[in-house]
Design a protein around this motif. Structure first.
Motif, PDB file in Angstrom:
ATOM      1  N   UNK A 128       0.736  -1.267   0.108  1.00  0.00           N
ATOM      2  CA  UNK A 128      -0.191   0.103  -0.079  1.00  0.00           C
ATOM      3  C   UNK A 128       0.808   1.329   0.011  1.00  0.00           C
ATOM      4  N   UNK A 129       0.245   2.371   0.164  1.00  0.00           N
ATOM      5  CA  UNK A 129       0.727   3.683   0.162  1.00  0.00           C
ATOM      6  C   UNK A 129       1.115   4.132   1.289  1.00  0.00           C
ATOM      7  N   UNK A 130       2.512   4.594   1.585  1.00  0.00           N
ATOM      8  CA  UNK A 130       2.743   5.140   2.894  1.00  0.00           C
ATOM      9  C   UNK A 130       2.490   6.563   3.066  1.00  0.00           C
ATOM     10  N   UNK A 131       1.806   6.695   4.158  1.00  0.00           N
ATOM     11  CA  UNK A 131       1.044   7.859   4.500  1.00  0.00           C
ATOM     12  C   UNK A 131       1.722   8.706   5.750  1.00  0.00           C
ATOM     13  N   UNK A 132       2.536   8.152   6.361  1.00  0.00           N
ATOM     14  CA  UNK A 132       3.361   8.749   7.561  1.00  0.00           C
ATOM     15  C   UNK A 132       4.414   7.583   8.006  1.00  0.00           C
ATOM     16  N   UNK A 133       5.767   8.430   8.335  1.00  0.00           N
ATOM     17  CA  UNK A 133       6.722   7.811   8.552  1.00  0.00           C
ATOM     18  C   UNK A 133       7.493   8.461   9.710  1.00  0.00           C
ATOM     19  N   UNK A 134       7.779   8.124  10.954  1.00  0.00           N
ATOM     20  CA  UNK A 134       8.589   8.575  12.018  1.00  0.00           C
ATOM     21  C   UNK A 134       9.726   7.701  12.238  1.00  0.00           C
ATOM     22  N   UNK A 135      10.817   8.249  11.749  1.00  0.00           N
ATOM     23  CA  UNK A 135      12.136   7.645  11.895  1.00  0.00           C
ATOM     24  C   UNK A 135      12.394   7.332  13.254  1.00  0.00           C
ATOM     25  N   UNK A 139       7.882   4.151  13.228  1.00  0.00           N
ATOM     26  CA  UNK A 139       6.504   3.930  12.913  1.00  0.00           C
ATOM     27  C   UNK A 139       6.209   4.068  11.369  1.00  0.00           C
ATOM     28  N   UNK A 140       5.388   3.185  10.754  1.00  0.00           N
ATOM     29  CA  UNK A 140       4.987   3.569   9.419  1.00  0.00           C
ATOM     30  C   UNK A 140       3.624   3.360   9.229  1.00  0.00           C
ATOM     31  N   UNK A 141       2.942   4.127   8.624  1.00  0.00           N
ATOM     32  CA  UNK A 141       1.163   3.969   8.518  1.00  0.00           C
ATOM     33  C   UNK A 141       0.943   3.909   7.022  1.00  0.00           C
ATOM     34  N   UNK A 142       0.358   2.747   6.774  1.00  0.00           N
ATOM     35  CA  UNK A 142       0.171   2.301   5.465  1.00  0.00           C
ATOM     36  C   UNK A 142      -1.299   2.289   4.875  1.00  0.00           C
ATOM     37  N   UNK A 143      -1.566   2.943   3.755  1.00  0.00           N
ATOM     38  CA  UNK A 143      -3.081   3.210   3.374  1.00  0.00           C
ATOM     39  C   UNK A 143      -3.233   1.851   2.545  1.00  0.00           C
ATOM     40  N   UNK A 144      -4.360   0.982   3.037  1.00  0.00           N
ATOM     41  CA  UNK A 144      -4.763   0.017   1.909  1.00  0.00           C
ATOM     42  C   UNK A 144      -6.044   0.371   1.127  1.00  0.00           C
ATOM     43  N   UNK A 160      -3.006   0.794   8.241  1.00  0.00           N
ATOM     44  CA  UNK A 160      -2.267  -0.241   8.959  1.00  0.00           C
ATOM     45  C   UNK A 160      -1.204   0.550   9.647  1.00  0.00           C
ATOM     46  N   UNK A 161      -0.765   0.145  10.872  1.00  0.00           N
ATOM     47  CA  UNK A 161       0.495   0.739  11.215  1.00  0.00           C
ATOM     48  C   UNK A 161       1.352  -0.332  11.402  1.00  0.00           C
ATOM     49  N   UNK A 162       2.570  -0.149  10.868  1.00  0.00           N
ATOM     50  CA  UNK A 162       3.807  -1.185  11.042  1.00  0.00           C
ATOM     51  C   UNK A 162       4.879  -0.469  11.941  1.00  0.00           C
ATOM     52  N   UNK A 163       5.845  -1.391  12.127  1.00  0.00           N
ATOM     53  CA  UNK A 163       7.037  -0.942  12.948  1.00  0.00           C
ATOM     54  C   UNK A 163       8.241  -1.474  12.368  1.00  0.00           C
ATOM     55  N   UNK A 164       9.031  -0.314  12.110  1.00  0.00           N
ATOM     56  CA  UNK A 164      10.249  -0.657  11.245  1.00  0.00           C
ATOM     57  C   UNK A 164      11.075   0.627  10.753  1.00  0.00           C
ATOM     58  N   UNK A 165      12.058   0.352   9.993  1.00  0.00           N
ATOM     59  CA  UNK A 165      12.739   1.454   9.265  1.00  0.00           C
ATOM     60  C   UNK A 165      12.629   1.367   7.776  1.00  0.00           C
ATOM     61  N   UNK A 166      12.368   2.502   7.187  1.00  0.00           N
ATOM     62  CA  UNK A 166      11.975   2.731   5.748  1.00  0.00           C
ATOM     63  C   UNK A 166      13.003   4.202   5.312  1.00  0.00           C
ATOM     64  N   UNK A 167      13.363   4.268   4.048  1.00  0.00           N
ATOM     65  CA  UNK A 167      13.942   5.516   3.658  1.00  0.00           C
ATOM     66  C   UNK A 167      12.976   6.700   4.058  1.00  0.00           C
ATOM     67  N   UNK A 168      13.756   7.945   4.408  1.00  0.00           N
ATOM     68  CA  UNK A 168      12.986   8.968   4.802  1.00  0.00           C
ATOM     69  C   UNK A 168      12.186   9.617   3.830  1.00  0.00           C
ATOM     70  N   UNK A 169      12.398   9.494   2.531  1.00  0.00           N
ATOM     71  CA  UNK A 169      11.500  10.246   1.389  1.00  0.00           C
ATOM     72  C   UNK A 169      10.609   9.195   1.024  1.00  0.00           C
ATOM     73  N   UNK A 170       9.833   8.543   2.002  1.00  0.00           N
ATOM     74  CA  UNK A 170       8.609   7.593   1.359  1.00  0.00           C
ATOM     75  C   UNK A 170       7.318   7.958   1.461  1.00  0.00           C
ATOM     76  N   UNK A 171       6.998   9.179   1.780  1.00  0.00           N
ATOM     77  CA  UNK A 171       5.456   9.630   1.704  1.00  0.00           C
ATOM     78  C   UNK A 171       5.170   9.380   0.370  1.00  0.00           C
ATOM     79  N   UNK A 172       3.917   8.913   0.181  1.00  0.00           N
ATOM     80  CA  UNK A 172       3.244   8.811  -1.171  1.00  0.00           C
ATOM     81  C   UNK A 172       3.927   7.654  -2.042  1.00  0.00           C
TER      82      UNK A 172
END
Length: 201
Positions: A128-135, A139-144, A160-172
């Motif tokens: 899904x689409x990443x709506x929010x990320x806090x390094x 915390x990653x919030x994904x739109x399904x 859905x809220x996931x836990x982990x690390x992804x790149x900083x420029x991941x929104x949308x």
């Protein structure tokens, strides 16, 4: 859905063969950018008193999740499943907004046919689409999206809220995640960034 580009972005998590991003068990996707949130959890389903369709799934480490049975699973459980035995439950994960608790909708029971069909315990495939990320919070919030067609103006979706690390420029960006459940949280094990979404819902 249109995308500006569809490269495979560098991954902060090394490829993990134990947590594949896609597996035939989860269904073959007709389009690489199709949304989904599905998992297989190993545990016992315990119905509430006086009802079969609502209950809890108790998985490893005695984690307990409120659950409901969907569709044909109801008759299968009623007529063929020993609820005293551990089963592999096919589930759709959701978060209850009022409590933020993880909730499962049970859509089937999975019986591996051979060793190639065995997935990691409590495995989830999230796309899904990443709506929010806090390094800081990891915390990653994904739109399904439930409705996958652009012809319908009213597209239903959940987060859905996931836990982990992804790149900083991941929104949308549209991501494919493999994950597991630990301490009632969905933990990212592996991911691929499939690109920036040009048309947002």
């Amino acid at each position: 859905m249109n995308l500006i580009k569809r490269p495979i972005y560098p991954q902060n998590i090394p490829p993990n063969s134990n947590y594949p991003l896609d597996h035939p068990i989860m269904g073959i996707l007709p389009h690489p950018m199709q949304y989904r949130a599905i998992g297989i959890v190993e545990g016992k389903y315990q119905p509430l008193e006086n009802t079969l369709t609502k209950g809890v799934i108790i998985i490893s480490d005695n984690q307990i999740f409120d659950s409901v049975l969907l569709g044909k699973t109801i008759s299968a459980v009623k007529n063929h499943i020993d609820l005293n035995q551990v089963q592999n439950w096919v589930v759709y994960p959701h978060r209850i907004p009022e409590t933020n608790k993880l909730h499962f909708q049970i859509t089937g029971i999975y019986f591996p046919k051979n060793i190639d069909d065995i997935l990691p315990k409590n495995y989830f495939s999230i796309r899904g689409e990443v709506l929010y990320y806090s390094k800081k919070e990891q915390k990653v919030i994904v739109k399904i999206c439930k409705n996958k067609t652009l012809s319908n103006k009213r597209v239903e979706f959940f987060k859905l809220e996931l836990e982990g690390k992804i790149p900083d420029n991941s929104l949308k960006h549209f991501y494919s995640f493999s994950a597991t459940v630990e301490d009632t949280k969905i933990i990212i094990k592996h991911y691929i960034d499939l690109g920036l979404i040009a048309v947002n819902f």
